[in-house]
Design a protein around this motif. Structure first.
Motif, PDB file in Angstrom:
ATOM      1  N   GLU A 154      33.484  40.369  43.664  1.00 50.93           N
ATOM      2  CA  GLU A 154      33.126  41.156  44.678  1.00 50.93           C
ATOM      3  C   GLU A 154      32.537  42.426  43.989  1.00 50.93           C
ATOM      4  OE1 GLU A 154      35.917  39.752  43.984  1.00 50.93           O
ATOM      5  OE2 GLU A 154      36.354  38.643  45.660  1.00 50.93           O
ATOM      6  N   GLN A 155      32.634  42.889  42.824  1.00 49.59           N
ATOM      7  CA  GLN A 155      32.078  43.932  42.260  1.00 49.59           C
ATOM      8  C   GLN A 155      30.951  43.715  41.568  1.00 49.59           C
ATOM      9  OE1 GLN A 155      35.966  44.652  40.056  1.00 49.59           O
ATOM     10  NE2 GLN A 155      35.556  46.738  40.659  1.00 49.59           N
ATOM     11  N   ARG A 156      30.488  42.636  40.827  1.00 45.68           N
ATOM     12  CA  ARG A 156      29.279  42.327  40.064  1.00 45.68           C
ATOM     13  C   ARG A 156      28.163  42.127  41.076  1.00 45.68           C
ATOM     14  NH1 ARG A 156      30.381  41.469  34.566  1.00 45.68           N
ATOM     15  NH2 ARG A 156      32.854  41.003  34.095  1.00 45.68           N
ATOM     16  N   PHE A 169      31.302  49.378  35.797  1.00 43.48           N
ATOM     17  CA  PHE A 169      32.262  49.496  36.730  1.00 43.48           C
ATOM     18  C   PHE A 169      33.190  48.349  37.163  1.00 43.48           C
ATOM     19  CE2 PHE A 169      28.928  52.668  38.978  1.00 43.48           C
ATOM     20  CZ  PHE A 169      29.308  53.620  38.061  1.00 43.48           C
ATOM     21  N   VAL A 170      33.040  47.396  36.138  1.00 40.62           N
ATOM     22  CA  VAL A 170      33.775  46.042  36.255  1.00 40.62           C
ATOM     23  C   VAL A 170      34.615  45.737  35.141  1.00 40.62           C
ATOM     24  CG1 VAL A 170      32.211  45.126  38.043  1.00 40.62           C
ATOM     25  CG2 VAL A 170      31.844  44.709  35.752  1.00 40.62           C
ATOM     26  N   ASP A 171      35.721  45.015  35.270  1.00 45.53           N
ATOM     27  CA  ASP A 171      36.474  44.535  34.106  1.00 45.53           C
ATOM     28  C   ASP A 171      35.530  43.496  33.447  1.00 45.53           C
ATOM     29  OD1 ASP A 171      38.262  43.479  32.347  1.00 45.53           O
ATOM     30  OD2 ASP A 171      39.867  43.408  33.759  1.00 45.53           O
ATOM     31  N   PRO A 172      35.281  43.714  32.063  1.00 41.47           N
ATOM     32  CA  PRO A 172      34.509  42.567  31.117  1.00 41.47           C
ATOM     33  C   PRO A 172      35.247  41.425  31.003  1.00 41.47           C
ATOM     34  CG  PRO A 172      35.265  44.287  29.674  1.00 41.47           C
ATOM     35  CD  PRO A 172      35.522  44.831  31.108  1.00 41.47           C
ATOM     36  N   TYR A 173      36.577  41.422  31.291  1.00 45.78           N
ATOM     37  CA  TYR A 173      37.199  40.112  31.005  1.00 45.78           C
ATOM     38  C   TYR A 173      37.441  39.375  32.301  1.00 45.78           C
ATOM     39  CZ  TYR A 173      37.717  42.518  26.553  1.00 45.78           C
ATOM     40  OH  TYR A 173      37.636  43.385  25.407  1.00 45.78           O
ATOM     41  N   LYS A 174      37.023  39.647  33.342  1.00 47.89           N
ATOM     42  CA  LYS A 174      37.184  38.938  34.656  1.00 47.89           C
ATOM     43  C   LYS A 174      35.693  38.764  35.178  1.00 47.89           C
ATOM     44  CE  LYS A 174      41.908  40.510  35.509  1.00 47.89           C
ATOM     45  NZ  LYS A 174      42.766  41.040  36.438  1.00 47.89           N
ATOM     46  N   ALA A 175      35.758  37.792  36.011  1.00 46.67           N
ATOM     47  CA  ALA A 175      34.468  37.481  36.761  1.00 46.67           C
ATOM     48  C   ALA A 175      34.148  38.618  37.893  1.00 46.67           C
ATOM     49  CB  ALA A 175      34.423  36.103  37.693  1.00 46.67           C
ATOM     50  N   SER A 215      28.050  31.572  38.706  1.00 44.08           N
ATOM     51  CA  SER A 215      28.082  31.019  37.353  1.00 44.08           C
ATOM     52  C   SER A 215      27.691  32.011  36.419  1.00 44.08           C
ATOM     53  CB  SER A 215      27.213  29.645  37.410  1.00 44.08           C
ATOM     54  OG  SER A 215      26.865  29.324  36.026  1.00 44.08           O
ATOM     55  N   VAL A 216      26.605  32.955  36.898  1.00 42.18           N
ATOM     56  CA  VAL A 216      25.992  33.833  35.855  1.00 42.18           C
ATOM     57  C   VAL A 216      27.172  35.020  35.726  1.00 42.18           C
ATOM     58  CG1 VAL A 216      24.529  35.969  35.762  1.00 42.18           C
ATOM     59  CG2 VAL A 216      23.453  33.704  36.461  1.00 42.18           C
ATOM     60  N   CYS A 217      27.950  35.480  36.731  1.00 39.83           N
ATOM     61  CA  CYS A 217      28.878  36.489  36.826  1.00 39.83           C
ATOM     62  C   CYS A 217      30.124  36.045  35.835  1.00 39.83           C
ATOM     63  CB  CYS A 217      29.766  36.546  38.067  1.00 39.83           C
ATOM     64  SG  CYS A 217      28.688  37.371  39.365  1.00 39.83           S
ATOM     65  N   HIS A 218      30.504  34.777  35.607  1.00 37.73           N
ATOM     66  CA  HIS A 218      31.488  34.142  34.906  1.00 37.73           C
ATOM     67  C   HIS A 218      30.951  34.117  33.300  1.00 37.73           C
ATOM     68  CE1 HIS A 218      34.454  32.712  37.472  1.00 37.73           C
ATOM     69  NE2 HIS A 218      33.537  32.117  38.308  1.00 37.73           N
ATOM     70  N   THR A 219      29.877  34.310  33.177  1.00 33.52           N
ATOM     71  CA  THR A 219      29.340  34.705  31.595  1.00 33.52           C
ATOM     72  C   THR A 219      29.826  35.894  31.201  1.00 33.52           C
ATOM     73  OG1 THR A 219      27.092  35.638  32.069  1.00 33.52           O
ATOM     74  CG2 THR A 219      27.375  33.129  32.000  1.00 33.52           C
ATOM     75  N   ARG A 220      30.096  36.987  32.029  1.00 27.33           N
ATOM     76  CA  ARG A 220      30.440  38.228  31.801  1.00 27.33           C
ATOM     77  C   ARG A 220      29.375  39.207  31.037  1.00 27.33           C
ATOM     78  NH1 ARG A 220      33.972  35.196  33.271  1.00 27.33           N
ATOM     79  NH2 ARG A 220      36.201  35.337  33.046  1.00 27.33           N
TER      80      ARG A 220
END
Length: 211
Positions: free
Chosen positions: A15-17, A6-12, A99-104
């Motif tokens: 709010e969604q993750r 449900f989220v854009d894999p190229y962005k952190a 930080s974990v979200c930023h790994t994608r």
């Protein structure tokens, strides 16, 4: 199958993750299962991810490769302190989640509170695959998990030579070495100043000359 998210894999997409609570997480996971007609492999892993390093990144990448959708549970600050001591974590829970979200690799991230029951997150979403490290579960616990709360437990070997605990120890040792070097240079002068101050405070005032 095509990765379902449900989220854009190229962005952190914080709010969604980042999911606010377990009930919301259950709803989202169930929605994914319905949308994929049960053909989406849900993967769950959990951890502290304190002072994140390459081993964490490899671990998350490997976990993500085990299925189609990865949920990551992050231990809360209070949970980490209870298990690892008052000086941990080094990085607070909000920054560790981000930080974990930023790994994608993580599709959804949730904070695990110490008040949750044993295996509470696993029991709630019942993943198809549960990822763990070699130290996480005993053989008996793995059998219990696979018989009741997930289809399969995958145990990953260490993903790097370094660990967060080793990094913390090195930082402490380096800090003590620096302090030792500083004190060896400063202490003689500091001691001299302290002695002079003490002597000065105890020095008797000279008698006034009588005229």
């Amino acid at each position: 199958m095509k990765v379902l998210s449900f989220v854009d894999p190229y962005k952190a997409n914080l709010e969604q993750r980042i999911v606010p609570d377990i009930e919301e997480l259950k709803k989202r996971v169930e929605a994914i299962r319905i949308a994929s007609s049960g053909n989406c492999t849900i993967v769950l892993t959990q951890g502290t991810f304190d002072i994140k390093h390459v081993g964490h990144d490899r671990y998350l990448e490997n976990a993500r490769s085990q299925g189609d959708f990865l949920v990551v549970g992050i231990d809360s600050d209070s949970k980490v302190r209870k298990r690892k001591g008052k000086h941990r974590p080094v990085v607070n829970q909000d920054e560790r989640m981000e930080s974990v979200c930023h790994t994608r690799y993580a599709d959804l991230v949730i904070l695990k509170d110490e008040s949750w029951e044993k295996w509470g997150l696993t029991k709630s979403i019942q993943p198809d695959v549960l990822i763990a490290t070699q130290e996480t579960y005993s053989e008996e616990e793995i059998k219990e998990l696979e018989n009741g709360y997930c289809k399969k437990v995958v145990v990953l070997p260490p993903q790097a030579e370094t660990t967060t605990s080793a990094k913390v120890r090195k930082l402490l040792i380096d800090g003590l070495d620096n302090l030792s070097n500083l004190m060896s240079k400063k202490f003689p002068n500091l001691l001299k100043e302290c002695v002079e101050e003490v002597l000065s405070s105890h020095k008797k005032p000279e008698k006034e000359d009588k005229k």
